[in-house]
Write a protein that holds these residues in place. Sequence first.
Motif, PDB file in Angstrom:
ATOM      1  N   ALA A 351      -0.774  38.778  20.031  1.00 48.15           N
ATOM      2  CA  ALA A 351      -1.468  37.497  20.168  1.00 48.15           C
ATOM      3  C   ALA A 351      -1.392  36.690  18.877  1.00 48.15           C
ATOM      4  O   ALA A 351      -1.123  35.479  18.896  1.00 48.15           O
ATOM      5  CB  ALA A 351      -2.924  37.733  20.568  1.00 48.15           C
ATOM      6  N   GLU A 352      -1.636  37.343  17.752  1.00 45.87           N
ATOM      7  CA  GLU A 352      -1.581  36.654  16.466  1.00 45.87           C
ATOM      8  C   GLU A 352      -0.168  36.163  16.155  1.00 45.87           C
ATOM      9  O   GLU A 352       0.042  35.010  15.761  1.00 45.87           O
ATOM     10  CB  GLU A 352      -2.042  37.598  15.356  1.00 45.87           C
ATOM     11  CG  GLU A 352      -1.964  36.995  13.960  1.00 45.87           C
ATOM     12  CD  GLU A 352      -2.384  37.999  12.889  1.00 45.87           C
ATOM     13  OE1 GLU A 352      -3.453  37.780  12.280  1.00 45.87           O
ATOM     14  OE2 GLU A 352      -1.641  38.975  12.663  1.00 45.87           O
ATOM     15  N   ASP A 353       0.814  37.019  16.367  1.00 48.42           N
ATOM     16  CA  ASP A 353       2.192  36.693  16.006  1.00 48.42           C
ATOM     17  C   ASP A 353       2.753  35.535  16.828  1.00 48.42           C
ATOM     18  O   ASP A 353       3.601  34.782  16.331  1.00 48.42           O
ATOM     19  CB  ASP A 353       3.093  37.916  16.193  1.00 48.42           C
ATOM     20  CG  ASP A 353       2.803  39.014  15.187  1.00 48.42           C
ATOM     21  OD1 ASP A 353       2.082  38.751  14.203  1.00 48.42           O
ATOM     22  OD2 ASP A 353       3.290  40.147  15.404  1.00 48.42           O
ATOM     23  N   THR A 354       2.303  35.403  18.074  1.00 49.48           N
ATOM     24  CA  THR A 354       2.877  34.387  18.965  1.00 49.48           C
ATOM     25  C   THR A 354       2.034  33.121  19.076  1.00 49.48           C
ATOM     26  O   THR A 354       2.485  32.128  19.644  1.00 49.48           O
ATOM     27  CB  THR A 354       3.066  34.970  20.381  1.00 49.48           C
ATOM     28  OG1 THR A 354       1.793  35.469  20.855  1.00 49.48           O
ATOM     29  CG2 THR A 354       4.088  36.099  20.386  1.00 49.48           C
ATOM     30  N   GLY A 355       0.795  33.149  18.557  1.00 50.52           N
ATOM     31  CA  GLY A 355      -0.096  32.013  18.782  1.00 50.52           C
ATOM     32  C   GLY A 355      -0.548  31.930  20.229  1.00 50.52           C
ATOM     33  O   GLY A 355      -0.691  30.844  20.802  1.00 50.52           O
ATOM     34  N   MET A 356      -0.786  33.098  20.819  1.00 53.05           N
ATOM     35  CA  MET A 356      -1.214  33.193  22.220  1.00 53.05           C
ATOM     36  C   MET A 356      -2.438  32.326  22.469  1.00 53.05           C
ATOM     37  O   MET A 356      -3.391  32.351  21.707  1.00 53.05           O
ATOM     38  CB  MET A 356      -1.521  34.658  22.537  1.00 53.05           C
ATOM     39  CG  MET A 356      -1.830  34.979  23.982  1.00 53.05           C
ATOM     40  SD  MET A 356      -2.307  36.729  24.167  1.00 53.05           S
ATOM     41  CE  MET A 356      -0.793  37.595  23.718  1.00 53.05           C
ATOM     42  N   TYR A 380      -7.596  39.855  13.256  1.00 57.56           N
ATOM     43  CA  TYR A 380      -6.446  39.044  13.645  1.00 57.56           C
ATOM     44  C   TYR A 380      -6.807  37.568  13.737  1.00 57.56           C
ATOM     45  O   TYR A 380      -7.943  37.207  14.065  1.00 57.56           O
ATOM     46  CB  TYR A 380      -5.864  39.542  14.979  1.00 57.56           C
ATOM     47  CG  TYR A 380      -5.355  40.953  14.864  1.00 57.56           C
ATOM     48  CD1 TYR A 380      -4.141  41.217  14.245  1.00 57.56           C
ATOM     49  CD2 TYR A 380      -6.117  42.019  15.332  1.00 57.56           C
ATOM     50  CE1 TYR A 380      -3.688  42.519  14.104  1.00 57.56           C
ATOM     51  CE2 TYR A 380      -5.670  43.320  15.190  1.00 57.56           C
ATOM     52  CZ  TYR A 380      -4.459  43.563  14.576  1.00 57.56           C
ATOM     53  OH  TYR A 380      -4.018  44.860  14.425  1.00 57.56           O
ATOM     54  N   ASP A 381      -5.811  36.738  13.468  1.00 58.53           N
ATOM     55  CA  ASP A 381      -5.974  35.294  13.590  1.00 58.53           C
ATOM     56  C   ASP A 381      -5.815  34.921  15.064  1.00 58.53           C
ATOM     57  O   ASP A 381      -4.700  34.878  15.597  1.00 58.53           O
ATOM     58  CB  ASP A 381      -4.925  34.575  12.742  1.00 58.53           C
ATOM     59  CG  ASP A 381      -5.006  33.051  12.884  1.00 58.53           C
ATOM     60  OD1 ASP A 381      -5.926  32.561  13.580  1.00 58.53           O
ATOM     61  OD2 ASP A 381      -4.141  32.361  12.308  1.00 58.53           O
ATOM     62  N   LEU A 382      -6.935  34.657  15.712  1.00 60.22           N
ATOM     63  CA  LEU A 382      -6.939  34.296  17.133  1.00 60.22           C
ATOM     64  C   LEU A 382      -7.352  32.833  17.309  1.00 60.22           C
ATOM     65  O   LEU A 382      -7.905  32.453  18.342  1.00 60.22           O
ATOM     66  CB  LEU A 382      -7.879  35.222  17.913  1.00 60.22           C
ATOM     67  CG  LEU A 382      -7.589  36.730  17.786  1.00 60.22           C
ATOM     68  CD1 LEU A 382      -8.625  37.532  18.563  1.00 60.22           C
ATOM     69  CD2 LEU A 382      -6.173  37.064  18.264  1.00 60.22           C
ATOM     70  N   SER A 383      -7.055  32.025  16.302  1.00 56.88           N
ATOM     71  CA  SER A 383      -7.499  30.630  16.322  1.00 56.88           C
ATOM     72  C   SER A 383      -6.908  29.856  17.495  1.00 56.88           C
ATOM     73  O   SER A 383      -7.516  28.909  17.993  1.00 56.88           O
ATOM     74  CB  SER A 383      -7.137  29.938  15.007  1.00 56.88           C
ATOM     75  OG  SER A 383      -5.749  30.061  14.721  1.00 56.88           O
ATOM     76  N   ALA A 384      -5.711  30.239  17.965  1.00 50.99           N
ATOM     77  CA  ALA A 384      -5.084  29.521  19.079  1.00 50.99           C
ATOM     78  C   ALA A 384      -5.665  29.920  20.433  1.00 50.99           C
ATOM     79  O   ALA A 384      -5.491  29.200  21.422  1.00 50.99           O
ATOM     80  CB  ALA A 384      -3.580  29.776  19.074  1.00 50.99           C
ATOM     81  N   LYS A 408     -13.876  36.608  20.156  1.00 54.63           N
ATOM     82  CA  LYS A 408     -13.962  35.210  19.738  1.00 54.63           C
ATOM     83  C   LYS A 408     -15.153  34.564  20.432  1.00 54.63           C
ATOM     84  O   LYS A 408     -15.341  34.733  21.643  1.00 54.63           O
ATOM     85  CB  LYS A 408     -12.672  34.453  20.081  1.00 54.63           C
ATOM     86  CG  LYS A 408     -12.571  33.097  19.384  1.00 54.63           C
ATOM     87  CD  LYS A 408     -11.238  32.419  19.689  1.00 54.63           C
ATOM     88  CE  LYS A 408     -11.132  31.101  18.920  1.00 54.63           C
ATOM     89  NZ  LYS A 408      -9.909  30.360  19.257  1.00 54.63           N
ATOM     90  N   SER A 409     -15.921  33.811  19.684  1.00 55.51           N
ATOM     91  CA  SER A 409     -17.147  33.228  20.237  1.00 55.51           C
ATOM     92  C   SER A 409     -16.885  31.939  21.001  1.00 55.51           C
ATOM     93  O   SER A 409     -17.690  31.528  21.830  1.00 55.51           O
ATOM     94  CB  SER A 409     -18.158  32.953  19.116  1.00 55.51           C
ATOM     95  OG  SER A 409     -17.611  32.047  18.163  1.00 55.51           O
ATOM     96  N   ASP A 410     -15.749  31.278  20.714  1.00 54.00           N
ATOM     97  CA  ASP A 410     -15.462  29.992  21.343  1.00 54.00           C
ATOM     98  C   ASP A 410     -14.217  30.097  22.213  1.00 54.00           C
ATOM     99  O   ASP A 410     -13.114  29.743  21.794  1.00 54.00           O
ATOM    100  CB  ASP A 410     -15.283  28.906  20.274  1.00 54.00           C
ATOM    101  CG  ASP A 410     -15.091  27.522  20.893  1.00 54.00           C
ATOM    102  OD1 ASP A 410     -15.515  27.335  22.055  1.00 54.00           O
ATOM    103  OD2 ASP A 410     -14.502  26.649  20.229  1.00 54.00           O
ATOM    104  N   LEU A 411     -14.390  30.625  23.398  1.00 54.22           N
ATOM    105  CA  LEU A 411     -13.308  30.645  24.376  1.00 54.22           C
ATOM    106  C   LEU A 411     -13.904  30.749  25.772  1.00 54.22           C
ATOM    107  O   LEU A 411     -15.085  31.062  25.946  1.00 54.22           O
ATOM    108  CB  LEU A 411     -12.317  31.789  24.114  1.00 54.22           C
ATOM    109  CG  LEU A 411     -12.780  33.244  24.000  1.00 54.22           C
ATOM    110  CD1 LEU A 411     -13.260  33.843  25.309  1.00 54.22           C
ATOM    111  CD2 LEU A 411     -11.626  34.096  23.465  1.00 54.22           C
ATOM    112  N   CYS A 412     -13.084  30.459  26.756  1.00 56.90           N
ATOM    113  CA  CYS A 412     -13.512  30.541  28.156  1.00 56.90           C
ATOM    114  C   CYS A 412     -13.139  31.922  28.685  1.00 56.90           C
ATOM    115  O   CYS A 412     -11.963  32.239  28.825  1.00 56.90           O
ATOM    116  CB  CYS A 412     -12.834  29.450  28.975  1.00 56.90           C
ATOM    117  SG  CYS A 412     -13.429  29.344  30.670  1.00 56.90           S
TER     118      CYS A 412
END
Length: 650
Positions: A351-356, A380-384, A408-412
Motif C-alpha cells: 500500500a505504501e509503495d504504490t500509493g494505494m 507505513y505512509d498511508l496518506s493516500a 487510519k482515522s480518516d477513511l471510509c
Amino acid sequence: MAEKLWEPSAERVAQTNLSRFIEFVNHKHGTDFNDYASLYEWSVADIPAFQEAVWHFFKVMHTQPYEEVVRDLDKMPGAKWFPGAKLNFAENLLRYRDDHPAIIFRSENGSQRSLSYAELYGQVARLAAALADFGVVPGDRVAGFMPNIPETIVAMLAAASLGAVWSSCSPDFGFQGVMDRFGQIQPKVLFTADGYFYGGKTFGSMERVAHVKKEIASIEQVVVVPFTSEEPALSLVPGAHRFDQLVKGSGDPGLNCVPLPFDHPLYILYSSGTTGVPKCMVHGAGNVLMQHLKELGLQSDVKREDKIFYFTTCGWMMWNWLVSSLSLGATLLLFDGSPFHPGPEVLWKFAEDTGMTIFGTSARYLAAIENEGLKPGEKYDLSALKAILSTGSPLSIESFKYVYRDIKSDLCLSSISGGSDLVGCFALGNPTGPVYAGQLQARGLGMAVEAWDDAGKPVVGEKAELVCTKPWPSMPIMFWNDPDGSKYKAAYFDVYPNIWFHGDFCEVTPEGGVIMYGRSDATLNPGGVRIGTAEIYRQVENMAEIGDSLVVGQDWDNDVRVILFLKLNPGYELTPELEKKIKTLIRTACTPRHVPAKIIAVADIPYTISGKKVELAVRNVIHGREVKNKDALANPQALELYADLPQLQN
C-alpha cells in the motif's frame, strides 16, 4: 445507540462521484435529492429511471441502443434488462488506451511489474486473435486455472471480446475441485500458470492440468503462463502454448470486439460447493457491467486517479468485481501469495509503495492482523488511503474500531455483503455518509433489500431474513445445465415466490445501515430463539487467548444446543477459568441464550478456499452426516478434528 466512528467532510462529500450523480439525476428528472437516503428511496421506487441514469452517467459503450430499460420488471426471475442493446464487456473495460497504469502486480516473492492501458489493450488484442485462430466463437467457454496475475485479466478480456464465457478458479484447488467446476461447463480453452507461490513455497500446477485435460474432452487448447519458472514443463501437456508467445508483438494489432446482446453470457461463477457439487451461476455481460459501474463508481467512489486493491484469488467473485474497475480507468493493484509472508505487514508495505487509495480485504484478515498486534498506521505512509473495504464474513465492532485506531482515522470503512449469486453486493459503502460501528453503511442503490420476519413482513431494528423484493440487473441469467430453470428457482424462490430469499440473517438499522449475522441456514435456534453466529464471534475473537472460533448448533434433547469450538493462541489452554470467563462475557454482552452449552478446544478451524468458515460442514460432521465436497475447503483435513468427539455425547 449506534456509535458513529467517522463522517466525511462537506468538501469530501462534494468531490464524490455519488454527489455528481445526484446532481445529474436532479437535473434530468427535476428532483431535489440531497442525500443518500432520498436517492436510495427513488432508486428502488423507480428502478427503470435509476438504471437508465446509471447507463448515461457512466456512458456505457454500445453499438446498438436499447429499446427499453427493463421488460417484465414484475417477474423474478424473468425481468429482461436493456433489450435490443448490443455491447461488448471487454470494449467497455478497455475504453482507455493510454499510458496511464492499468495494472501494478506484486508477487509474494517481491517481484513487481506493471501494464499501461495501452499495453493491456495490445496484449488483449493479440491474444484475442490467437483465440480466434483456435476457433473460439461466442458462447464457447474459456477457463482459467490461474493465480491472481495480470495474464489472467488479459485472458478474460480476450475471451470476452470474442463473446466467449469466462470461468476461473484458483490454482490451490485440488483436481476434484477443478473437475467439479470445469467438468460441468466443458471449456474449449484452458489457461493456466505453471505454478504459484504461497507461504514461501512453490507449488506446481502442470501435473494437475495434464490430468484435467485428459478428463475433460472438450479442452482443445491449453495456454501456459511461465510464472514460477522461465521454462515451464510443457511436455506434460503436449501441444500446450506459451502465453508470452501468443501476446508478443508491437504496434496496434486492432481489437475487434464482437457486438453482443446485453445479457450475452460473460461469466460462470460457482457456489462454495461445501454441501454438494457447486451450482454454476451464469452472468450476463451488460448485467455485470451495470452492477459494477454502480458499486465501484458510486458506492466505492472509484475514479481515474484511484489505485484499487482487493486481496482475492481468481476463484472468488471479488476478482471479477475488482477487474471491472478498469471501466473507470483506475489502476488495479494485484497481489498473489500469502498476505502473511514473510510477515503480516506485507500488504501494507505494498500500500505504501504504490500509493494505494482503496484497500479491499476480508474481515478475517483484519481480525488476524489485529491479533498479531500490527499497527499499520504507525509504520507505513498511508496518506493516500481513502477507503477500506471488507467482506467474506461480518466485520466485528472491534475490527471497525481497530481500523480507525491503528490503521487510519480518516477513511471510509465500508463493510460489504453480497455474493457470487449476484457478482456484487446487497449492502455496501456510501462515501457521502457516516460509518457506524458494526454496520454496513447502506443498502445498495437500486436494490430493494429488506429484512423479513417469520410472518414475511419487513422489520427495522430486528434480526430477520435478507430478501430482495424487486429484480436488479446482475441476477444470474441462468444456471448451467438447468434447462427448465428449476435449480435456479429452487435456489432463491422456494421460500417466497417472486421474492429473492438470500439465506442471510440480517438487520436493517434505524440509521439506514445493515448488520449482517451470518448465513441463516447456520443460524442457531436454542429454545426456538434465532441467534446469528456472528454475535458470538464478535465477543470471543477479541480475546487475547483465542485465535479463531467456530459456532454450530447441535441437535440435542428435542432442541438445539450451542457448541463453541476454539482454536487457542499459543501459550493458552482451555481451563475451567477460561471457560467461565468466555461464558460470562457472552452472557453479559449478548444474552443467556447465546451462552454455549459446550466449549471445545480444536487444533484448526475449517475454511473454504475463499476464506469463509464452514459451519454447515462442521454441523454435518458432528451429526455423523457426510460432507460431500471437501475439495471446496482450504484445509479439509480439519474436519476430521470434529468427528466422534466424546464431549458431544453427553
